[in-house]
Design an enzyme around this catalytic site. Structure first.
Site, PDB file in Angstrom:
ATOM      1  CG  ASP A 271      -2.137   0.870   0.996  1.00 20.68           C
ATOM      2  OD1 ASP A 271      -3.181   0.640   1.627  1.00 20.68           O
ATOM      3  OD2 ASP A 271      -2.044   1.793   0.150  1.00 20.68           O
TER       4      ASP A 271
HETATM    5  C1  GLC Z   1      -4.217   4.487  -0.096  1.00 18.04           C
HETATM    6  C2  GLC Z   1      -5.157   3.303   0.017  1.00 18.04           C
HETATM    7  C3  GLC Z   1      -5.108   2.393  -1.169  1.00 18.04           C
HETATM    8  C4  GLC Z   1      -4.811   3.207  -2.409  1.00 18.04           C
HETATM    9  C5  GLC Z   1      -3.404   3.727  -2.267  1.00 18.04           C
HETATM   10  C6  GLC Z   1      -3.018   4.637  -3.454  1.00 18.04           C
HETATM   11  O1  GLC Z   1      -3.688   4.812   1.136  1.00 18.04           O
HETATM   12  O2  GLC Z   1      -5.097   2.533   1.217  1.00 18.04           O
HETATM   13  O3  GLC Z   1      -6.373   1.735  -1.254  1.00 18.04           O
HETATM   14  O4  GLC Z   1      -4.927   2.420  -3.577  1.00 18.04           O
HETATM   15  O5  GLC Z   1      -3.185   4.424  -1.054  1.00 18.04           O
HETATM   16  O6  GLC Z   1      -3.820   5.759  -3.454  1.00 18.04           O
END
Ligand code: GLC
Length: 735
Positions: free
Chosen positions: A278
């Protein structure tokens, strides 16, 4: 052929990427190449031997460069070989607008407006894997046109707590329903030649302290409740990518947990795509590299998988084969997803066809919770004036809050939907009724709390309008600022003084319909007591206002079913009643597998509205349940049939649900568990034979003693119902 010529050839767009690439590298005629025609659905087991030849010619620096972001939403390819970078994009229900390469700042283009599709809980309320496929397929097409390789969706975490900030984005409280919708959605996306990235793996079920919360859960619960949507994504939908979650499990970060990423995901389930962190969710170099993370994203300057990883390999802390395996996984995805040549990305993204799909999903998602005295649907021949009250009648839901908002080409609000359908046949007057605002709350890290003070001027104006109108429709609920990634809601209360508004308006006009525009469970006790009609219309996409107007006016018969329980009181729900949410640094999942309706049914607690509940403007009768046999072996499938009849005057859909109750079990089970469902369309008076198949393998339990699935022989009761609490037919069989 030099890479330059290759690039010219590849960028012509006519030659498939793979053919051009291999001919650029292997001039020897002996290497035969299967011509991959455009749009061939290529799976990830593409010839690893060819990929390994490429890897053998790469330098360590080239390999490591592929393992981390070279921008906020991109990771490097191999420029020497003309292998393009990988482009990722949010979000699960709309392709995010173009951002600056290395920041979250929008490029403010005019060519990247996208379709805003109904969000996760709306899709879940349709109980339709077919609609999940259509939504995924349209999303995949928009991602492709925008030149994206991997869509960061679906978001499939179980909604363990009803106040979860991302409930709008996730699906449901049941692993079987989540898994069926996840498979449909991913197949849809990937059939467009775009990789899906199922997230967030795993047990990311709360936003409070999401970046460091440590989940403590027993093995059986993890296997039977929290992992199934991800397992189905890998085994049934062949998902190309998996996003490791922010949180910890049993003390170990998901993004470096070898048990989760190597043993379960890659080895046991046979996942051969890539694991991406993430954004900002990587916590180490050696541990994460050995633990199974393949690509570090979102950490500016590649804090862990850049120079630090090169040094770790040179120092012998990370074997080169571990690096090669990561590159292999990335190249499999890279070759499975044909890059879009620059010329294509100027095309129109959001099309009328996609608007139709957004409408289809929205119009099958709306849930009718109450319809006393059949005040719905509104008969325009019997009313002369309608009062439309509430900020949510004019509010938009495509973007806002944290996370993946959508710069949408258009969004029809509820008021616009009604105005379009009703025109000037009768008068529609609007009053805002309440105003949404927040108070700055410093208790928990600046989480914003809604300002629930009543605006007496707005209230008075709304009451006045309601008094002078034949019927009133109040649009209450939440919004994208309130239900949002990065914070959970403080409770289930309707915010901004809406309960006062509902009470005051219904007191002067009993013909008041309350529509909740929201995407998660709410405390509807007051609304239920005050109003004869209740509808939930979710964060329902660009066409939400049209779908809602069609339901209110009876052009569409509502057929949505709740994807999660609406508790009568928040303290009734498991995590709150056991006091384990949000936990300090540790979140103990003490309720074990008793999540959602499993808890309410097993503990015999009556919810306000149960899982799977949804009324219709017509009625359905269930009869004649049969099974093809009375006794089944472990490798067989139970065929359950029944007769379903539309007993009313309007055509409609019914979602027939199949639950299983264990009769003489030695193992502990929830009272009942969803193991099948099907959506059936019937004209007035029509009846159909409905069949639901249940493989006996779906009835196994995870035996933590042997760390494997085990089937317990014995009697089970097959329950067929219109909701988890409205069982119409039962049949006992034996395993
Ligand atoms: C965010 C989210 C994830 C997302 C990523 C990029 O914190 O948890 O779902 O795809 O970062 O934006």
């Amino acid at each position: 052929m030099s890479p330059i010529i290759f690039l010219k050839k590849y960028s012509a767009g006519r030659k498939t990427f793979l053919v051009a690439l291999f001919s650029a590298i292997f001039l020897s005629p002996s290497v035969s190449i299967k011509l991959l025609s455009q749009g061939t659905k290529i799976d990830l087991t593409l010839s690893d031997s060819k990929i390994d030849i490429i890897i053998s010619g790469m330098s360590l620096e080239e390999k490591i460069a592929m393992l981390h972001g070279n921008g906020m939403f991109s990771s490097a390819g191999i420029s020497r070989l003309g292998i393009p970078e990988m482009k990722y994009t949010d979000g699960p229900f709309g392709i995010r607008e173009e951002l600056e390469k290395n920041s979250w700042n929008s490029l403010r283009l005019t060519t990247d407006s996208a379709t805003f599709f109904p969000t996760g809980s709306a899709l879940a309320a349709t109980w339709s894997p077919d609609l999940a496929y259509l939504l995924g397929n349209a999303l995949g097409e928009e991602a492709k046109i925008r030149g994206k390789d991997v869509l960061l969706g679906p978001a499939v975490n179980i909604t363990r707590v009803p106040t979860g900030g991302r409930t709008f984005e996730y699906l449901s409280e049941d692993p079987f329903l989540n898994a069926r919708l996840t498979v449909g959605y991913i197949k849809g996306v990937q059939d467009r030649g775009v990789g899906a990235c199922v997230k967030h793996f795993a047990l990311n079920n709360q936003e409070t302290n999401r970046g460091r919360v440590n989940v403590i859960v027993d093995e059986r619960t993890m296997r039977e409740i929290y992992l199934p949507p991800f397992e189905a994504a890998v085994k049934e939908a062949n998902v190309f990518a998996v996003m490791a979650a922010y949180n910890k499990i049993a003390g170990s970060w998901c993004s470096e947990d070898g048990d989760l990423l190597n043993r379960i995901l890659k080895k046991e389930w046979g996942f051969n795509g890539l694991v991406v962190s993430d954004w900002g969710g990587t916590h180490s170099t050696v541990k994460a590299a050995i633990g199974g993370l393949d690509v570090e994203m979102g950490t500016s300057g590649s804090a862990f998988f850049g120079q630090a990883l090169i040094d770790s390999v040179k120092a012998g802390h990370v074997p080169i084969e571990v690096i090669n395996e990561k590159v292999r996984r990335i190249l499999r995805v890279r070759f499975a997803v044909e890059p879009v040549s620059e010329t294509k990305t100027g095309a129109v993204v959001s099309t009328p066809e996609h608007g139709k799909i957004a409408y289809q999903v929205a119009s099958h998602s709306i849930v009718l919770l109450k319809n006393a005295s059949h005040i719905l649907p509104v008969d325009l021949n019997k009313v002369r004036s309608i009062a439309v009250i509430g900020e949510n009648a004019t509010r938009k839901f495509a973007s806002g809050g944290f996370g993946a908002g959508v710069k949408t080409r258009y969004e029809v609000t509820p008021l616009e939907g009604l105005q379009r359908k009703i025109g000037n046949k009768i008068s529609i007057k609007f009053a805002q009724g309440y105003k949404s605002s927040f108070i700055q709350n410093h208790q928990s890290g600046g989480r914003r709390l809604p300002n629930n003070a009543v605006d007496s001027v707005l209230l008075k104006e709304a009451v006045q309008l309601a008094k002078n109108s034949d019927i009133t429709i109040i649009f209450a609920g939440t919004n994208r600022e309130f239900e949002s990634e990065s914070s959970d809601r403080p409770d289930l209360k309707l915010p901004y003084g809406q309960d006062n508004l509902i009470s005051a308006v219904t007191a002067v006009n009993p013909k008041t319909i309350v529509v909740l525009v929201a995407a998660a469970p709410l405390d509807l006790n007051n609304a239920e007591n005050s109003s004869p009609a209740l509808l939930i219309s979710w964060f329902n996409g660009s066409e939400g206002g049209n779908a809602l107007a069609d339901v209110i006016l009876g052009n569409v018969n509502p057929s949505g079913k709740l994807p999660f329980t609406f508790p009568a009181s928040l303290s009734d729900s498991p995590a709150f009643s056991l006091g384990t949410f949000p936990g300090d640094n540790n979140a103990y999942y003490k309720e074990e597998s008793l999540v959602g309706y499993r808890w309410f049914d097993t503990k015999n607690i009556k919810p306000l509205f149960p899982f799977g509940f949804g009324l219709s403007y017509t009625g359905f009768s269930y009869s004649g349940i049969k099974t093809d046999k009375l006794k089944y072996r472990s490798n067989e499938t139970i065929q359950v049939t029944l007769e379903l009849k539309n007993t009313g005057k309007m055509n409609g859909d019914e979602v027939v649900q199949l639950y299983v109750h264990r009769l003489n079990s030695q193992v502990e089970w929830p009272e009942k568990e969803l193991k099948g469902f099907t959506r059936v369309s019937l004209n007035p008076g029509e009846s159909k034979k409905v069949t639901i198949s249940l493989p006996v393998s779906q009835l196994r339990y995870w035996d933590a003693k042997i760390h494997d699935w085990r089937l317990e022989s014995g009697k089970i009761q097959v329950m067929i119902g219109s909701s988890s609490s409205d069982i119409r037919l039962v049949k006992n069989i034996e395993i």
